[in-house]
Design a protein around this motif. Sequence first.
Motif, PDB file in Angstrom:
ATOM      1  N   ALA A   7       0.846  -1.184   0.000  1.00 29.83           N
ATOM      2  CA  ALA A   7       0.000   0.000   0.000  1.00 29.83           C
ATOM      3  C   ALA A   7       0.888   1.242   0.000  1.00 29.83           C
ATOM      4  O   ALA A   7       1.896   1.301   0.706  1.00 29.83           O
ATOM      5  N   ALA A   8       0.498   2.214  -0.816  1.00 28.42           N
ATOM      6  CA  ALA A   8       1.296   3.439  -0.909  1.00 28.42           C
ATOM      7  C   ALA A   8       1.270   4.197   0.411  1.00 28.42           C
ATOM      8  O   ALA A   8       0.257   4.242   1.100  1.00 28.42           O
ATOM      9  N   ASP A   9       2.420   4.799   0.760  1.00 32.10           N
ATOM     10  CA  ASP A   9       2.494   5.555   2.017  1.00 32.10           C
ATOM     11  C   ASP A   9       2.460   7.058   1.806  1.00 32.10           C
ATOM     12  O   ASP A   9       2.414   7.828   2.767  1.00 32.10           O
ATOM     13  N   THR A  10       2.462   7.507   0.531  1.00 28.46           N
ATOM     14  CA  THR A  10       2.489   8.941   0.228  1.00 28.46           C
ATOM     15  C   THR A  10       1.497   9.238  -0.889  1.00 28.46           C
ATOM     16  O   THR A  10       1.439   8.514  -1.884  1.00 28.46           O
ATOM     17  N   LEU A  11       0.731  10.315  -0.713  1.00 28.01           N
ATOM     18  CA  LEU A  11      -0.218  10.753  -1.732  1.00 28.01           C
ATOM     19  C   LEU A  11       0.105  12.180  -2.142  1.00 28.01           C
ATOM     20  O   LEU A  11       0.228  13.067  -1.297  1.00 28.01           O
ATOM     21  N   LEU A  12       0.225  12.385  -3.458  1.00 28.60           N
ATOM     22  CA  LEU A  12       0.367  13.726  -4.030  1.00 28.60           C
ATOM     23  C   LEU A  12      -0.966  14.133  -4.626  1.00 28.60           C
ATOM     24  O   LEU A  12      -1.478  13.461  -5.529  1.00 28.60           O
ATOM     25  N   ILE A  13      -1.534  15.216  -4.133  1.00 31.43           N
ATOM     26  CA  ILE A  13      -2.732  15.803  -4.733  1.00 31.43           C
ATOM     27  C   ILE A  13      -2.237  16.907  -5.660  1.00 31.43           C
ATOM     28  O   ILE A  13      -1.939  18.022  -5.236  1.00 31.43           O
ATOM     29  N   GLY A  14      -2.097  16.577  -6.929  1.00 30.64           N
ATOM     30  CA  GLY A  14      -1.474  17.474  -7.892  1.00 30.64           C
ATOM     31  C   GLY A  14      -0.084  16.988  -8.224  1.00 30.64           C
ATOM     32  O   GLY A  14       0.719  16.731  -7.328  1.00 30.64           O
ATOM     33  N   CYS A  15       0.200  16.847  -9.533  1.00 26.13           N
ATOM     34  CA  CYS A  15       1.504  16.321  -9.941  1.00 26.13           C
ATOM     35  C   CYS A  15       1.980  17.030 -11.201  1.00 26.13           C
ATOM     36  O   CYS A  15       2.229  16.403 -12.233  1.00 26.13           O
ATOM     37  N   GLY A  16       2.076  18.358 -11.120  1.00 20.49           N
ATOM     38  CA  GLY A  16       2.722  19.123 -12.173  1.00 20.49           C
ATOM     39  C   GLY A  16       4.232  19.044 -12.000  1.00 20.49           C
ATOM     40  O   GLY A  16       4.761  18.113 -11.395  1.00 20.49           O
ATOM     41  N   ASP A  17       4.945  20.038 -12.501  1.00 21.53           N
ATOM     42  CA  ASP A  17       6.408  20.003 -12.433  1.00 21.53           C
ATOM     43  C   ASP A  17       6.905  19.909 -10.991  1.00 21.53           C
ATOM     44  O   ASP A  17       7.747  19.067 -10.667  1.00 21.53           O
TER      45      ASP A  17
END
Length: 278
Positions: A7-17
Amino acid sequence: MAAVLMAADTLLIGCGDLGADIGLRLASQGHEVVAIRRRGDLVPSPLTGVSADLTRERPVLPALDLDRLVVALTARPRSEQAYRQTYVEGMQRALDAVDAAGQRPARAVLVSSTAVYADADPGRLLDETTPPEPGDGPGRMLLEAERVFLDRVPAGTVVRFSGLYGHGEPRLVAQVQRGEVSDPHRWTNRIHRDDAAAAVVHLLTMDDQPERLYIGTDDEPALLGDVAAHVAAQLELPAPPRADPARGHGKRLSNARLRTSGWVPQFPTYRQGYVADQ
């Protein structure tokens, strides 16, 4: 033997540069990172992409064992409506999905902007104790997003970045090339994108619990004319109009709190940053 899916331990809300840079740095430290982007297929490997238009829909998240959360959204155009739809309503939809999954990250960072500060007497440095006074709709929406984020995410930290530059041809370089530096006496503040990404990773991984608010900027506020003159010299172009400190206006920002936390910029001033980008 079949591989065991973690299971992933990190979430990015938004993944631009900027978000992608943050995610890749965390992945290089061994974190399993899921990133939400309108087109999930554009999320760089080894990050796992999730496709969602946050202005319209709540994302469907994969299995999470969430320890870290980053909100690094980008709104276009620069209007109050676009910023409300993305930074406020879009973020809320993503946080709704996190709540529905029963996740409570131990560390979380919202990327905001120093656009929430008004111009001030350039004789003093603005810091985290300075009351924000957004001068337009996008600034007000950023401040509202900060409020929502800190209300909903108990472990949340907001970092307000000054002007990002680096990786590619910055807008200032193009202005210098066209001879269009029209306000050399304006105080400016900036941070190289590499240093901004490193600052977010630092706040997510530092030993001590971070504070609720930081200003992310480099070590030296600078008059636009001085920065433009440096860029022109690097490109061997005619010098732009000279800056006059006596006519300086705008705002000057301090990074003392972020520096004190242990973050050290790779590009402490525009002199190192713009050289690195040539």
